[in-house]
Structures are given as C-alpha cells and as structure tokens.
Design a protein around this motif. Sequence first.
Motif, mmCIF file in Angstrom:
data_model
loop_
_atom_site.group_PDB
_atom_site.id
_atom_site.type_symbol
_atom_site.label_atom_id
_atom_site.label_comp_id
_atom_site.label_asym_id
_atom_site.label_seq_id
_atom_site.Cartn_x
_atom_site.Cartn_y
_atom_site.Cartn_z
ATOM 1 N N CYS A 64 12.193 -3.182 2.629
ATOM 2 C CA CYS A 64 10.749 -3.167 2.376
ATOM 3 C C CYS A 64 10.289 -4.540 1.877
ATOM 4 N N THR A 65 8.995 -4.671 1.590
ATOM 5 C CA THR A 65 8.496 -5.945 1.066
ATOM 6 C C THR A 65 8.899 -6.076 -0.410
ATOM 7 N N LYS A 66 8.777 -7.313 -0.879
ATOM 8 C CA LYS A 66 9.231 -7.604 -2.245
ATOM 9 C C LYS A 66 8.481 -6.753 -3.282
ATOM 10 N N ASP A 67 7.148 -6.685 -3.117
ATOM 11 C CA ASP A 67 6.388 -5.976 -4.158
ATOM 12 C C ASP A 67 6.557 -4.453 -4.100
ATOM 13 N N ALA A 68 7.054 -3.941 -2.959
ATOM 14 C CA ALA A 68 7.281 -2.489 -2.887
ATOM 15 C C ALA A 68 8.653 -2.105 -3.450
ATOM 16 N N ALA A 69 9.559 -3.074 -3.498
ATOM 17 C CA ALA A 69 10.964 -2.741 -3.773
ATOM 18 C C ALA A 69 11.179 -2.145 -5.167
ATOM 19 N N THR A 70 10.630 -2.775 -6.177
ATOM 20 C CA THR A 70 10.862 -2.280 -7.543
ATOM 21 C C THR A 70 10.274 -0.884 -7.698
ATOM 22 N N ILE A 103 9.927 1.391 -5.351
ATOM 23 C CA ILE A 103 10.775 2.387 -4.658
ATOM 24 C C ILE A 103 12.066 2.624 -5.443
ATOM 25 N N LYS A 104 12.644 1.539 -5.962
ATOM 26 C CA LYS A 104 13.865 1.705 -6.779
ATOM 27 C C LYS A 104 13.578 2.624 -7.967
ATOM 28 N N SER A 105 12.392 2.488 -8.531
ATOM 29 C CA SER A 105 12.092 3.278 -9.737
ATOM 30 C C SER A 105 11.940 4.761 -9.416
ATOM 31 N N TYR A 106 11.670 5.099 -8.159
ATOM 32 C CA TYR A 106 11.594 6.527 -7.800
ATOM 33 C C TYR A 106 12.983 7.153 -7.806
ATOM 34 N N SER A 107 13.985 6.347 -7.424
ATOM 35 C CA SER A 107 15.299 6.954 -7.203
ATOM 36 C C SER A 107 16.430 5.948 -7.335
ATOM 37 N N PRO A 108 17.405 6.257 -8.196
ATOM 38 C CA PRO A 108 18.582 5.383 -8.267
ATOM 39 C C PRO A 108 19.511 5.599 -7.081
ATOM 40 N N GLU A 109 19.234 6.616 -6.275
ATOM 41 C CA GLU A 109 20.140 6.925 -5.160
ATOM 42 C C GLU A 109 19.960 5.997 -3.982
ATOM 43 N N LEU A 110 18.814 5.339 -3.909
ATOM 44 C CA LEU A 110 18.530 4.523 -2.722
ATOM 45 C C LEU A 110 18.969 3.079 -2.936
ATOM 46 N N ILE A 111 19.384 2.429 -1.831
ATOM 47 C CA ILE A 111 19.699 1.002 -1.869
ATOM 48 C C ILE A 111 18.474 0.300 -1.281
ATOM 49 N N VAL A 112 17.847 -0.535 -2.069
ATOM 50 C CA VAL A 112 16.550 -1.079 -1.666
ATOM 51 C C VAL A 112 16.627 -2.599 -1.523
ATOM 52 N N HIS A 113 16.276 -3.110 -0.350
ATOM 53 C CA HIS A 113 16.362 -4.544 -0.060
ATOM 54 C C HIS A 113 14.947 -5.137 0.035
ATOM 55 N N ASP A 123 0.807 -1.228 0.000
ATOM 56 C CA ASP A 123 0.000 0.000 0.000
ATOM 57 C C ASP A 123 0.838 1.275 0.000
ATOM 58 N N TYR A 124 1.980 1.241 0.681
ATOM 59 C CA TYR A 124 2.730 2.481 0.895
ATOM 60 C C TYR A 124 4.161 2.377 0.380
ATOM 61 N N THR A 125 4.425 3.048 -0.723
ATOM 62 C CA THR A 125 5.807 3.095 -1.221
ATOM 63 C C THR A 125 6.394 4.506 -1.118
ATOM 64 N N GLY A 126 5.515 5.511 -1.039
ATOM 65 C CA GLY A 126 6.008 6.892 -0.972
ATOM 66 C C GLY A 126 6.712 7.185 0.351
ATOM 67 N N ALA A 127 6.113 6.725 1.450
ATOM 68 C CA ALA A 127 6.627 7.092 2.783
ATOM 69 C C ALA A 127 8.096 6.679 2.998
ATOM 70 N N PRO A 128 8.479 5.415 2.733
ATOM 71 C CA PRO A 128 9.883 5.061 2.944
ATOM 72 C C PRO A 128 10.809 5.798 1.980
ATOM 73 N N GLY A 179 9.136 2.424 10.550
ATOM 74 C CA GLY A 179 7.698 2.683 10.476
ATOM 75 C C GLY A 179 7.127 3.330 9.237
ATOM 76 N N PRO A 180 7.856 4.237 8.542
ATOM 77 C CA PRO A 180 7.206 4.898 7.392
ATOM 78 C C PRO A 180 6.747 3.879 6.338
ATOM 79 N N GLY A 181 5.444 3.815 6.111
ATOM 80 C CA GLY A 181 4.890 2.898 5.119
ATOM 81 C C GLY A 181 5.046 1.424 5.469
ATOM 82 N N LEU A 182 5.209 1.122 6.749
ATOM 83 C CA LEU A 182 5.395 -0.280 7.168
ATOM 84 C C LEU A 182 4.092 -1.076 7.053
ATOM 85 N N GLY A 183 2.949 -0.395 7.263
ATOM 86 C CA GLY A 183 1.675 -1.110 7.314
ATOM 87 C C GLY A 183 1.515 -1.788 8.671
ATOM 88 N N ARG A 184 0.397 -2.508 8.820
ATOM 89 C CA ARG A 184 0.116 -3.062 10.155
ATOM 90 C C ARG A 184 -0.062 -4.571 10.133
#
Length: 333
Positions: free
Chosen positions: A93-99, A101-111, A69-74, A136-141
């Motif tokens: 982050c979770t598997k489905d959020a990773a791609t 988040i990577k696509s927002y920024s090449p600067e981040l290292i995303v696991h 649900d939340y990829t912007g927050a992290p 917590g940012p965009g962690l979900g519950r």
Amino acid sequence: MTRTVWTQLSALSRTYRLVFERYYNLGSTSQRGMDDDIASLVRSIVPPLTSKKHKGQDGRIGIIGGCQDYTGAPYFAAISALKVGADLSHVFCTKDAATVIKSYSPELIVHPVLDSPNAVEEIEKWLPRLHSLVVGPGLGREESLLKTAKEVIEKSKVRDIPVIVDADGLWLVTQQPSVIQGYQKGILTPNFMEFTRLYEALHHEPMDSGDRQRSVMQLSAAMGNITLVLKGEQDLITDGSRVISCSTEGSGRRCGGQGDLLSGSMGLLAHWAHAASAAGKLKSVNPSLVAAFGACSLTRQCNSQAFQRHGRSTTTSDMIHEIGSAFKKLFES
Ligand SMILES: NC(=O)C1=CN([C@@H]2O[C@H](COP(=O)(O)OP(=O)(O)OC[C@H]3O[C@@H](n4cnc5c(N)ncnc54)[C@H](OP(=O)(O)O)[C@@H]3O)[C@@H](O)[C@H]2O)[C@@H](O)CC1
Ligand SMILES: Nc1ncnc2c1ncn2[C@@H]1O[C@H](COP(=O)(O)OP(=O)(O)OP(=O)(O)O)[C@@H](O)[C@H]1O
C-alpha cells in the motif's frame, strides 16, 4: 439443450459433465443440487491440515491496494485470506496507509511501497514468494498507482500467478483491457457498476441489462475467456463458455467491504484450485470457476450468519468473524 452446449460438455470430465447435465435437465429445481456438486469440487481443493507442513505452504497471498482514502478495503481482503486458511498475507500500500493498516491487525505484513519511486521493483522482489495476487481493493485511481498496479500484473502473469482484479483494479482494466485479457489465471470480480463500465468499454455500446447471463458470457469472451464474476442478487460466474450462478442465501444487508472479503478469499481459493489442478486432483474443470464459486458462496454464507447475530447493524467485520464457521459448514462438513 443446444448442440453447442453438448459439444462443450463433451470436453468435460465425467464428474463435471454430470453436474451440468443435472443442471440443464432439471431446470431451476436443480439449483440446490448444482450448488452441492460444485461445493464438492471446492471441498476437493482444500489442502488438508497436517503437522507435516511448514509456514507458507498453504498460501502466501498479496494484496495491491490501500491509499490515503481507503485503508479498510485492503485490510478486509488480506485478513479474509488469512481467515480462510492462508499462512501469510501481505499488503502493498502507500506509505500513509501502511501504519493505519498495521494498526488494525498484527497478523498482516504491510509494505509501504506503492507510492515509492521504485514501487514495481519493491513489489517484484516479493513475487517469487507469493502464490496469488489480489489487485484493487482500496487502490484509488491516481495515475501513478494504477501504472504500478499494471506493471505488477504484467510481472505476475510472467510468473503464472493467479491474479484477482477487483474495485479500482477494474477501473484500470476498463482503461487498458489488454493488461489481463486472455490470462487464464485471471479473475475479474465486478459489481454491477464496474461490470457496466467494462462492458461498454469493450463493446462500444450500451449493455442489455435484461439479459445478464448473455452479457457476462459476451464480456468474458471479449476478454479472452477470462473468468468473470458479476456480483449481485445472484452472482453470475463464467469463463465465456458456461454460466454458473451462486445464490447461497445472504441477507438484505449491503454494507461496504463485502466485495473485499470476496476478493481476498478468492485469492487464496484460486491458489488452492490451480495447485489442485496441477496435481491432477481437479480434472477437466476450470480451476478459476471452482475458486470463484467457493468465494461467492462463502461470502454469502458469512453475510447470512452475521445477519442472524447482528441484524441491521451487521458490518463486514462481523462477516469476517463468521469465516471460520461458514467455511466449515460449506466445505468441511
Ligand atoms: N472501508 C473501506 O475502505 C472500503 C473501501 N472501498 C474501496 O472504495 C473504492 C471505490 O469503490 P466503490 O465501489 O465505492 O467505487 P465506484 O466504482 O465509484 O462505485 C461507487 C458507485 O457505484 C454505484 N454502485 C455500486 N454498486 C452498485 C450496484 N451493485 N448496482 C448499481 N450501482 C452500484 C454507486 O452508485 P450510487 O448508488 O451512489 O448512485 C456508487 O456511486 C475502492 O478502492 C474500494 O475497494 C470499498 O471496498 C468499500 C469499503
Ligand atoms: N442483492 C444481493 N443479494 C445478496 N447478495 C449480494 C447482493 N449484492 C451483492 N451481494 C453479495 O455481496 C458480495 C459483494 O458484492 P458487492 O456488490 O457488495 O461488491 P462491491 O460493491 O464490490 O463491494 P465493496 O463494498 O467491497 O466495494 C458478493 O459476494 C455478492 O454475492
């Protein structure tokens, strides 16, 4: 001024004591002076930019968050840490959020590990390389993600890493306060709703919302004098023995994600503040308070500058563009 307050002040360094004497003696008119004095403490923790350092020395920050649900927050939290001056910013982050988040920024290292069966081990491998963690940012519950976050916090405490808990991380703390209770390198950053939930879980009674200064002190004390930031029209920052308010002018714009900018930048400033304290450059001052004030004033300054350019259409991305000049104005001029 009460006897208790004087007793607390006597334990502080001369600089810090002068700051608080000025605040108490001059009343509300001294707020500007108080802000200037704490800003000078923030300035003192900023590591100089020199050609003698290698990549990583000015900060490697980890964000635990990002789900379907939340990829912007992290993303907001991680990029903010970089823009303040971290060298490397990791997102777990979770598997489905990773791609995404990577696509927002090449600067981040995303696991993409947060929902893997051995998530804690995967993240633990990186902990020796990280200087601080924002949970917590965009962690979900979802239960399993919260359980992983809890175990990662426990492991970070053992390593003495500063831990900022925000957003859904605060949901976890509301269910299990002991996860961070009493950890002196922990900082909680609730908005009013998150604060109320946590207060009522700890005190088992409704909060008196008419006296927020008292409520923040009470909640911090109940949490073992952990540093707490109640965000709002004024940000109230406390470690249970005193309250500092940050009311740097922002704007009327309240778009989602501003809290993520705050927690990401606080993650880096907490590392800088604790490193400065360990090096004897920040004597008798709680480093977490300095970091918290720095991040609050920076976020609000970004909000103000972005609003001057974009008015009603201001978004958190616009605020992130202002981090460099806002930081310079507040802490490097
Ligand atoms: N782009 C993204 O990916 C973003 C993702 N994000 C992520 O979303 C996740 C959930 O976070 P959350 O804060 O939205 O959830 P939650 O605690 O249910 O609060 C919602 C309720 O609280 C209330 N409320 C809020 N503030 C209040 C206040 N000051 N004073 C009073 N009430 C207040 C408000 O009530 P309402 O006004 O709607 O009645 C609302 O219903 C989390 O992971 C976060 O990181 C965000 O970072 C944004 C950008
Ligand atoms: N009424 C206000 N006036 C001025 N600044 C505010 C106000 N409310 C919040 N802020 C500032 O906005 C920042 C984020 O606070 P906010 O309450 O929006 O957090 P949040 O709800 O956790 O954010 P997010 O949308 O990232 O989840 C804080 O640094 C705070 O200083």
